[in-house]
Write an enzyme that holds these catalytic residues in place. Structure first.
Site, PDB file in Angstrom:
ATOM      1  N   HIS A   1      -2.443  -0.124  -4.101  1.00 46.78           N
ATOM      2  CA  HIS A   1      -3.139   1.559  -3.905  1.00 46.78           C
ATOM      3  C   HIS A   1      -3.418   1.571  -4.778  1.00 46.78           C
ATOM      4  O   HIS A   1      -3.283   2.109  -5.708  1.00 46.78           O
ATOM      5  CB  HIS A   1      -1.814   2.218  -3.248  1.00 46.78           C
ATOM      6  CG  HIS A   1      -2.489   3.719  -3.208  1.00 46.78           C
ATOM      7  ND1 HIS A   1      -2.910   4.494  -2.036  1.00 46.78           N
ATOM      8  CD2 HIS A   1      -1.820   4.577  -3.995  1.00 46.78           C
ATOM      9  CE1 HIS A   1      -3.134   5.038  -2.269  1.00 46.78           C
ATOM     10  NE2 HIS A   1      -3.129   5.985  -2.828  1.00 46.78           N
TER      11      HIS A   1
ATOM     12  N   HIS B   1      -7.836   5.240   7.463  1.00 44.88           N
ATOM     13  CA  HIS B   1      -8.614   4.664   6.970  1.00 44.88           C
ATOM     14  C   HIS B   1      -8.948   3.447   6.989  1.00 44.88           C
ATOM     15  O   HIS B   1      -8.233   2.893   7.151  1.00 44.88           O
ATOM     16  CB  HIS B   1      -8.872   5.395   5.877  1.00 44.88           C
ATOM     17  CG  HIS B   1      -8.269   4.904   4.157  1.00 44.88           C
ATOM     18  ND1 HIS B   1      -6.694   5.251   4.632  1.00 44.88           N
ATOM     19  CD2 HIS B   1      -7.887   4.065   3.255  1.00 44.88           C
ATOM     20  CE1 HIS B   1      -6.147   4.644   3.725  1.00 44.88           C
ATOM     21  NE2 HIS B   1      -7.440   4.107   3.020  1.00 44.88           N
TER      22      HIS B   1
ATOM     23  N   HIS C   1      -1.253   1.045   6.716  1.00 39.78           N
ATOM     24  CA  HIS C   1      -1.627   2.251   6.840  1.00 39.78           C
ATOM     25  C   HIS C   1      -2.904   1.717   8.713  1.00 39.78           C
ATOM     26  O   HIS C   1      -3.132   0.492   8.327  1.00 39.78           O
ATOM     27  CB  HIS C   1      -2.394   3.424   6.746  1.00 39.78           C
ATOM     28  CG  HIS C   1      -3.266   2.698   5.651  1.00 39.78           C
ATOM     29  ND1 HIS C   1      -4.415   2.571   6.260  1.00 39.78           N
ATOM     30  CD2 HIS C   1      -3.450   2.786   4.687  1.00 39.78           C
ATOM     31  CE1 HIS C   1      -5.359   2.273   5.296  1.00 39.78           C
ATOM     32  NE2 HIS C   1      -4.611   2.262   3.975  1.00 39.78           N
TER      33      HIS C   1
ATOM     34  N   ASP D   1       0.759  -1.101   0.002  1.00 42.08           N
ATOM     35  CA  ASP D   1       0.140   0.358   0.388  1.00 42.08           C
ATOM     36  C   ASP D   1       0.567   1.604   0.079  1.00 42.08           C
ATOM     37  O   ASP D   1       2.318   1.386   0.127  1.00 42.08           O
ATOM     38  CB  ASP D   1      -1.207   0.239   1.085  1.00 42.08           C
ATOM     39  CG  ASP D   1      -1.827   0.753   0.959  1.00 42.08           C
ATOM     40  OD1 ASP D   1      -2.094   2.002   0.204  1.00 42.08           O
ATOM     41  OD2 ASP D   1      -3.162   1.047   1.754  1.00 42.08           O
TER      42      ASP D   1
ATOM     43  N   GLU E   1      -0.459   4.147   1.811  1.00 44.92           N
ATOM     44  CA  GLU E   1       0.296   5.592   2.828  1.00 44.92           C
ATOM     45  C   GLU E   1       1.039   5.166   3.596  1.00 44.92           C
ATOM     46  O   GLU E   1       1.586   6.478   4.694  1.00 44.92           O
ATOM     47  CB  GLU E   1      -1.510   5.923   3.030  1.00 44.92           C
ATOM     48  CG  GLU E   1      -2.597   6.629   2.680  1.00 44.92           C
ATOM     49  CD  GLU E   1      -2.979   5.026   1.905  1.00 44.92           C
ATOM     50  OE1 GLU E   1      -2.517   4.066   1.323  1.00 44.92           O
ATOM     51  OE2 GLU E   1      -4.012   5.561   0.838  1.00 44.92           O
TER      52      GLU E   1
ATOM     53  N   GLU F   1      -7.402  -2.762   7.332  1.00 37.33           N
ATOM     54  CA  GLU F   1      -6.953  -3.403   6.406  1.00 37.33           C
ATOM     55  C   GLU F   1      -6.238  -4.267   6.509  1.00 37.33           C
ATOM     56  O   GLU F   1      -6.493  -5.883   6.008  1.00 37.33           O
ATOM     57  CB  GLU F   1      -6.665  -2.235   5.426  1.00 37.33           C
ATOM     58  CG  GLU F   1      -7.454  -1.233   4.631  1.00 37.33           C
ATOM     59  CD  GLU F   1      -6.601  -0.297   3.787  1.00 37.33           C
ATOM     60  OE1 GLU F   1      -5.938  -0.469   2.802  1.00 37.33           O
ATOM     61  OE2 GLU F   1      -7.700   1.288   3.700  1.00 37.33           O
TER      62      GLU F   1
HETATM   63 ZN   LIG Z   1      -3.189   2.788  -0.020  1.00 37.93          ZN
END
Ligand SMILES: [Zn+2]
Length: 312
Positions: free
Chosen positions: A99, A155, A143, A47, A49, A174
């Site tokens: 991502h 998030h 993240h 990902d 972030e 996640e």
């Molecule tokens: Zn992401």
């Protein structure tokens, strides 16, 4: 005519072996067996972030001028992990770009020994490509879940739609949702990289023994102390080596069926299209729930509900 007996056949064969050096095919062994290298396959989901240097959404959006720098940091982070894995004996590494558009890593810049899964949509999204042939799974640049602080860009799947996701009563980032996909295929998560809060959440859910490599420490949602680049790249490489060494004893993260999914959205409107799907019910003005006997099926329905919420 002499009667041929089993004993006679045995004697003839034994004689041939002693004279001509024949051997029986079933017991044939090479004189100097070359060591067989066991396949050691590792799956990496990347990902953005939680990549070193990233502190703002603009750095993760392809329409921003800041994006080009961040995608370079992204491939540098994952290449350091890949280098550690191959040095520690991995034979195959599959990287899934996880991502946004999932086209962030430039294929030509990824370590040339690794396979790259690029683009979207993909049936298993951030976990596309995993199956039971892998010995370990690594999350890079992850993240924290929605509602964490301080944590960079916290998030859960969709910042615009999702307030919280619970599975079997546990609120999930996640990393937990995706770890359960790995667990479904009997693959343990062996390492995670991201900010310090994400590393903490990973160890809370997956076990304190999980290898984590923090690359930054958030001081707010959009500000962080990035650790020295040279040290981070070394830590990522060494962390991967350690994770591979411990892979055999890593815990599987398996969510017990039946799985109850609860999705809380930001607005009541975001639940309305999801209610059209059989088996999905509203449990509060802003929340939908459903049960399933198969985690993967539940994961796909969850994604469909989030997509419907996003068009509501
Ligand atoms: Zn992401």
């Amino acid at each position: 005519m002499r009667k041929i007996t089993v004993l006679n056949i045995w004697l003839v064969i034994s004689l041939m072996v002693s004279i001509f050096g024949f051997s029986y095919p079933l017991s044939a062994q090479p004189k100097n067996p070359s060591p067989v290298r066991q396949p050691l396959k590792i799956f990496i989901s990347v990902d953005m972030e939680g990549i070193w240097g990233v502190v703002h959404g603009n750095q993760c959006s392809s329409d921003s001028p800041e994006y080009q720098a961040a995608r370079k940091w992204m491939v540098e982070d994952v290449n350091a992990v890949i280098q550690g894995l191959f040095e520690a004996g991995a034979t195959e590494v599959v990287v899934n770009d996880s991502h946004g558009s999932m086209r962030n890593i430039m294929a030509s810049e990824l370590d040339r020994r690794a396979t790259l899964i690029s683009g979207s949509p993909k049936p298993l999204s951030m976990m596309e490509g995993i199956d039971s042939s892998f010995q370990g799974c690594i999350f890079v640049g992850y993240h924290a879940r929605a509602g964490s602080a301080p944590a960079i860009l916290d998030h859960t799947i969709s910042g615009a739609a999702v307030y919280a996701i619970k599975i079997n009563g546990q609120e999930m980032p996640e990393l937990g949702i995706n770890a359960a996909i790995a667990g479904y295929f009997k693959v343990p998560v062996i390492m995670l990289t991201g900010d310090t809060e994400t590393c903490r959440q990973a160890q809370e859910i997956l076990g304190q023994e999980l290898v984590t490599v923090p690359v930054k420490e958030a001081v707010g949602r959009l500000a962080a102390k990035n650790f020295p680049r040279e040290k981070v790249l070394t830590d990522l490489k060494e962390g991967a080596k350690k994770a591979l060494a411990l892979a055999g004893s890593s815990r599987l993260f398996v969510l017990k069926a039946p799985c109850k999914f609860e999705l809380e959205f930001h607005t009541s409107q975001q639940t309305e299209l999801g209610l059209l799907i059989p088996g999905v019910r509203r449990v509060s003005p802003r929340a939908l729930a459903f049960e399933t006997g198969d985690y993967l099926e539940g994961f796909k329905l969850m994604r469909a509900l989030i997509s419907l919420a996003s068009v509501s």
